[in-house]
Design an enzyme around this catalytic site. Structure first.
Site, PDB file in Angstrom:
ATOM      1  N   LYS A  95     -10.015  16.698   5.456  1.00 27.02           N
ATOM      2  CA  LYS A  95     -10.056  15.391   6.118  1.00 27.02           C
ATOM      3  C   LYS A  95      -8.894  15.379   7.099  1.00 27.02           C
ATOM      4  CE  LYS A  95      -9.399  10.455   5.558  1.00 27.02           C
ATOM      5  NZ  LYS A  95      -8.957   9.370   4.662  1.00 27.02           N
ATOM      6  N   GLY A 156      -5.745   0.713   4.173  1.00 29.70           N
ATOM      7  CA  GLY A 156      -5.134  -0.070   3.100  1.00 29.70           C
ATOM      8  C   GLY A 156      -5.061  -1.559   3.352  1.00 29.70           C
ATOM      9  N   ALA A 182     -11.486   3.620   5.593  1.00 32.31           N
ATOM     10  CA  ALA A 182     -10.318   2.755   5.803  1.00 32.31           C
ATOM     11  C   ALA A 182     -10.687   1.293   6.018  1.00 32.31           C
ATOM     12  CB  ALA A 182      -9.477   3.236   6.982  1.00 32.31           C
ATOM     13  N   GLY A 183     -10.013   0.454   5.265  1.00 29.41           N
ATOM     14  CA  GLY A 183     -10.098  -0.988   5.466  1.00 29.41           C
ATOM     15  C   GLY A 183     -11.144  -1.706   4.645  1.00 29.41           C
ATOM     16  N   ASN A 204     -10.432   3.526  -1.164  1.00 23.50           N
ATOM     17  CA  ASN A 204      -9.303   3.864  -2.033  1.00 23.50           C
ATOM     18  C   ASN A 204      -8.577   2.604  -2.488  1.00 23.50           C
ATOM     19  OD1 ASN A 204      -6.961   4.810  -3.287  1.00 23.50           O
ATOM     20  ND2 ASN A 204      -6.572   6.383  -1.812  1.00 23.50           N
ATOM     21  N   THR A 205      -7.898   1.934  -1.546  1.00 21.69           N
ATOM     22  CA  THR A 205      -7.042   0.801  -1.906  1.00 21.69           C
ATOM     23  C   THR A 205      -7.796  -0.298  -2.647  1.00 21.69           C
ATOM     24  OG1 THR A 205      -5.629   1.251  -0.016  1.00 21.69           O
ATOM     25  CG2 THR A 205      -5.494  -0.957  -0.951  1.00 21.69           C
TER      26      THR A 205
END
EC number: 2.8.1.10
Lengths: 254, 71
Positions: A95, A156, A182-183, A204-205
């Protein structure tokens, strides 16, 4: 079934391994998410903090490992990180992420395109993390990237699909899988990305920072599946005007 | 003996010592799993297959890397 390079995935939810309070919790949340691809980072060994010891349990779980180049600020550092990751994990998947700005972590498009070109030439399966830029995504596809990973909003931030208009264009134009990365902060946002036609999402977050990461991992699994099924079923057309779904005058004899 | 650096820390090793020998010693001293690390010498990645034929030179800068959690 999602195919990237020569690898098939039954799950369209990819997960990151960062920010979890404990390794056991991370492993349980990933299992609940049914994710088959997880990201890892490369870091200089720190004897004081010790190692995370997450590698073996992840390998044992059977998920595919996707090392990232986080921390790289330019082409040279990203290629160095990819080479290290290949040595460590024995994978040529990477990645590619190059974000020199620590406040917003915006990916540098110029460095990313050049690093992607070189790594593709070296035989890597490159999945670049980029802004939701349709032109850049096409260019990355042209240099041989196996997929593109445009952002929904800053890493995040849990802001969701702030880039929706441009994600639609990328999805329409792409000949390689589009992974919204992301996001994404809520399962509903993952569903929405999948309804738009994204091939996968990376989360993830939103899972790691939940009060119950295992339950949230399961929620995201359902959300991604629902969004994919809705996309395949075909959403109804959006209209400015109302269109009645029941006869309006049937019983009034007017 | 010659002086090399491992992650910025000075270390004395035997003249002509192979990278494999140096790393095995270091891993024992610091409880590191060698299977899960990558090594760079003077900013160049040293493939595992070359460890046993690579001789450490005076003032070599070794850097050891591992994988950690990340998104």
């Amino acid at each position: 079934m999602l195919t990237i390079a020569d690898h098939q995935f039954q799950s369209r939810l990819f997960t990151g391994t960062g920010k979890f309070a404990q390794s056991d919790l991370m492993l349980a949340a990933i299992a609940a998410s049914e994710s088959q691809l997880v990201t890892l980072a490369v870091k200089r060994l720190d004897l004081n903090t010790g190692s995370d010891n997450i590698l073996q349990p992840l390998r044992d779980s059977g998920v595919k490992l996707l090392p990232n180049t986080a921390g790289a600020r330019n082409v040279k550092e990203a290629i160095f990180a990819a080479h290290l990751a290949k040595e460590m994990l024995g994978t040529n998947w990477v990645k590619l992420e190059i974000h020199p700005d620590p406040k917003y972590l915006m990916p540098d498009p110029i460095e990313t395109l050049e690093a992607a070109r070189i790594l593709c030439e070296q035989g890597y399966v490159v999945l670049p993390y980029v802004h939701a830029d349709p032109v850049l995504c096409r260019r990355l596809e042209e240099v041989g990237c196996a997929a593109v990973m445009p952002l929904g909003s800053p890493i995040g931030s849990n802001q969701g699909l702030a880039t929706e208009t441009f994600l639609k264009i990328i999805i329409e134009q792409a000949n390689v899988p589009v992974i919204v990365d992301a996001g994404i902060g809520a399962p509903s946002q993952a569903t929405h990305a999948m309804e738009l036609g994204a091939d996968a999402v990376l989360v993830n977050t939103a899972i790691a920072s939940s009060a119950d990461p295992v339950a949230m991992g399961h929620c995201f699994a359902q959300a991604v599946n629902t969004g994919r099924q809705a996309y395949l079923a075909g959403l109804g057309a959006v209209s400015h005007q109302a269109h009645n779904t029941s006869p309006l005058t049937g019983f009034l004899n007017e | 003996m010659i002086t090399i650096f491992i992650n910025d820390a000075m270390k004395q090793v035997e003249q002509g010592a192979s990278l494999t020998k140096v790393l095995e010693q270091y891993s024992l001293e610091n409880d590191i799993q060698l299977a899960a690390i990558a090594v760079a010498i003077n900013n160049c990645v040293a493939p595992r297959a070359t460890w046993h034929t690579t001789q450490c030179q005076a003032n070599d800068k070794l850097e050891l890397f591992s994988v950690v959690a990340g998104g």
